[in-house]
Motif scaffolding. Structure first.
Motif, PDB file in Angstrom:
ATOM      1  N   LEU A 134      47.991  22.876  38.386  1.00 46.17           N
ATOM      2  CA  LEU A 134      49.009  22.814  37.338  1.00 46.17           C
ATOM      3  C   LEU A 134      50.284  23.446  37.895  1.00 46.17           C
ATOM      4  N   ARG A 135      51.008  22.656  38.622  1.00 47.24           N
ATOM      5  CA  ARG A 135      52.218  23.167  39.273  1.00 47.24           C
ATOM      6  C   ARG A 135      53.279  23.514  38.237  1.00 47.24           C
ATOM      7  N   PRO A 136      53.961  24.656  38.388  1.00 49.80           N
ATOM      8  CA  PRO A 136      55.060  24.993  37.477  1.00 49.80           C
ATOM      9  C   PRO A 136      56.161  23.946  37.570  1.00 49.80           C
ATOM     10  N   LYS A 194      36.915  29.552  29.652  1.00 47.63           N
ATOM     11  CA  LYS A 194      38.204  30.230  29.592  1.00 47.63           C
ATOM     12  C   LYS A 194      39.041  30.070  30.862  1.00 47.63           C
ATOM     13  N   ARG A 195      38.465  29.512  31.916  1.00 47.37           N
ATOM     14  CA  ARG A 195      39.262  29.239  33.112  1.00 47.37           C
ATOM     15  C   ARG A 195      40.381  28.258  32.809  1.00 47.37           C
ATOM     16  N   HIS A 196      40.174  27.376  31.849  1.00 47.76           N
ATOM     17  CA  HIS A 196      41.218  26.414  31.483  1.00 47.76           C
ATOM     18  C   HIS A 196      42.428  27.140  30.891  1.00 47.76           C
ATOM     19  N   ILE A 197      42.178  28.150  30.058  1.00 48.59           N
ATOM     20  CA  ILE A 197      43.269  28.938  29.487  1.00 48.59           C
ATOM     21  C   ILE A 197      43.998  29.698  30.585  1.00 48.59           C
ATOM     22  N   LEU A 201      47.988  29.789  31.556  1.00 45.79           N
ATOM     23  CA  LEU A 201      48.757  31.025  31.482  1.00 45.79           C
ATOM     24  C   LEU A 201      49.445  31.317  32.806  1.00 45.79           C
ATOM     25  N   ALA A 202      48.784  31.026  33.908  1.00 45.64           N
ATOM     26  CA  ALA A 202      49.404  31.217  35.221  1.00 45.64           C
ATOM     27  C   ALA A 202      50.602  30.290  35.384  1.00 45.64           C
ATOM     28  N   GLN A 203      50.495  29.064  34.885  1.00 47.02           N
ATOM     29  CA  GLN A 203      51.615  28.128  34.958  1.00 47.02           C
ATOM     30  C   GLN A 203      52.782  28.631  34.120  1.00 47.02           C
ATOM     31  N   LEU A 204      52.503  29.090  32.901  1.00 41.43           N
ATOM     32  CA  LEU A 204      53.568  29.594  32.042  1.00 41.43           C
ATOM     33  C   LEU A 204      54.248  30.805  32.658  1.00 41.43           C
TER      34      LEU A 204
END
Length: 502
Positions: A134-136, A194-197, A201-204
């Motif tokens: 999920l690239r920023p 919860k890895r999906h969340i 969050l890392a992308q945000l």
């Protein structure tokens, strides 16, 4: 051009769930990844209708025929882009949304088999991770304006991402110790690992969103302080006020709890295990709320009740009864009651139901039975009829139908009464309405200028797809309020309602 014969050549198929004896021994997701060939053939069933009613079923306005055809032709990168154009978190909706889009699929007319839209969606979302993560997204030049988002559920996170990408400085305040709202501690891992969340969050965070956990707005920081720090505030605190039944004799007994208390405690145990820490399923005051070895009664027939059922199985319950006030729904749509393309009242069998337990329809609890020490030992139920009179629900017990079920643990999963009564409401100068929600003007502002509201806090307890849609729409309104350049997508307005027969 779509395949005009796809729906004739392929029947509706979903990937097989993990075997029951295996999956109840762990907390991993029930559904494995679907094979590429299965997803391609299911996407091929989409007819790309001249009027795609699935768009009306989905408040996000997802371009469903577009990405179905892109999957059919193997153009996965374009499918990922098309899906993300309207949905910030398709890996959440693809796993958790009950799919009103499928209820509105043209192939469902006359009892037909709709496209497996939800399954195609989750496979595209997972493909985004597999094909580079999920690239920023590049963030616009800073606007110099600041927004506070109170609550880190899907509505708050969607709004935060939209606003950050528009160049605003966004800080998300979460009173819990971890981010995600109900996605984190309210949804069991067998539905959403919860890895999906954490990936989102890392992308945000990489896009500039700041997070502050363990901050209870209205207590740890006042509304006045928050407004002094930020140019606008979005309230996205959810609708966590559980509906109760205080009038039922024995409600005060030990062992009778709100369903969400059980789910949160169980999720905390799973989270701790993932971090290598021991933990017990207990309430904040240390009271045990584990189903292991207990006879469990779950009151309610919806998603939350099914989640409690799956948790009870994995905790090792001795037996489970799930009680529903209403009669057993039909297997197929009743066109006279719920005409296509509206959401139908039908029997919904969740994966947890095939794992065990007994469902009992058209009954109501008459009393929680005391074992003599203040602990619940059973529930006395009666068969009932339910009718509506002048907008009120009238529940009538049938004489002579009473019986008792054993119960060491009773979980109330009978819905929610809106957002919780909390200090921030009075401090911001906003009030709950008759439904326990917070009203919004057409521009998503509350009665307090510069204070916006979105998601379940505004709608009442609803679907994740509505939360994301409202978060995106509120972000568009905040961007306009801050004199941002251009416009952001606003898929819904505050008055928008699901498809319904008039």
């Amino acid at each position: 051009m779509p395949d005009p014969n796809g729906f004739l050549r392929y029947n509706r198929r979903l990937p097989a769930r993990r075997p029951v004896p295996v999956r109840i021994t762990d907390w991993r997701e029930v559904y494995p990844a679907a094979g590429a060939e299965l997803i391609r053939e299911q996407a091929t069933r989409c007819m790309d209708c001249g009027i795609p009613f699935c768009h009306e079923g989905c408040p996000l306005g997802n371009r469903i025929p577009d990405w179905n055809d892109l999957v059919r032709t193997g153009n996965w990168d374009a499918a990922v882009d098309s899906l993300h154009a309207t949905n910030n978190f398709p890996e959440f909706t693809g796993r958790l949304c009950p799919a009103p889009c499928e209820a509105a699929c043209v192939l469902g007319i006359g009892g037909g088999q709709p496209v497996t839209i939800k399954q195609v969606e989750v496979e595209i979302a997972d493909a985004a991770v597999a094909r580079g993560g999920l690239r920023p997204r590049p963030v616009a030049a800073p606007t110099g304006r600041s927004v506070a988002v109170v609550g880190s559920g899907p509505a708050g996170l969607a709004a935060a991402q939209q606003l950050a990408r528009a160049g605003h400085a966004v800080t998300v305040y979460e009173r819990d110790d971890a981010l995600g709202g109900l996605l984190r501690y309210g949804i069991p891992d067998f539905k959403l690992e919860k890895r999906h969340i954490d990936r989102r969050l890392a992308q945000l965070a990489a896009e500039g969103v700041q997070f502050r956990t363990g901050v209870n707005v209205g207590v740890d920081v006042t509304a006045e302080e928050l407004r002094a720090r930020h140019d606008a505030v979005l309230l996205a605190c959810g609708a966590l006020q559980g509906r109760d039944t205080p009038e039922t004799p024995g409600r005060e007994l030990r062992g009778v709890h709100q369903a969400m208390s059980h789910l949160v405690a169980a999720n905390r145990v799973v989270a701790a295990a993932g971090e290598g820490r021991p933990a017990l399923a207990v309430l904040p005051d240390g009271t045990p709320i584990d189903a292991a070895g207990k006879h469990v009664v779950i009151i309610g027939g919806g998603d939350t009740a099914a989640d409690c059922l799956g948790v009870a199985h994995r905790q090792g319950a001795a037996g489970v009864h799930q009680l529903d006030l209403y009669p057993e729904p039909p297997e197929t749509r009743d066109a006279a009651r719920d005409p296509w393309p509206t959401w139908p009242w039908v029997l919904r069998n969740y994966p947890a139901h095939e794992e065990g337990g007994a469902r009992v329809f058209a009954v109501a609890v008459q009393e929680f039975v005391d074992d003599g020490t203040g602990q619940v030992k059973g529930v006395r139920i009666a068969e009932v009829t339910v009718e509506k009179r002048d907008g009120r629900r009238i529940v009538t017990p049938l004489p002579g139908s009473e019986r008792e079920l054993p119960a060491d643990l009773v979980l109330l999963a009978i819905g929610f009464e809106g957002t919780e009564v909390q200090p921030l409401l009075a401090q911001f100068g906003v009030a709950r309405n008759a439904r326990g929600a917070v009203d919004a003007r057409p521009d998503w502002q509350t009665d307090a200028d510069g204070v916006f509201v979105a998601g379940d806090m505004h709608r009442g307890a609803s679907l994740i797809v509505w939360a994301i849609a409202e978060g995106r729409a509120a972000a568009a309104a905040i961007h306009s309020y801050l004199d941002g350049v251009g416009t952001l997508p606003a898929p819904v307005d505050p008055a928008r309602q699901p498809l319904a027969a008039r």
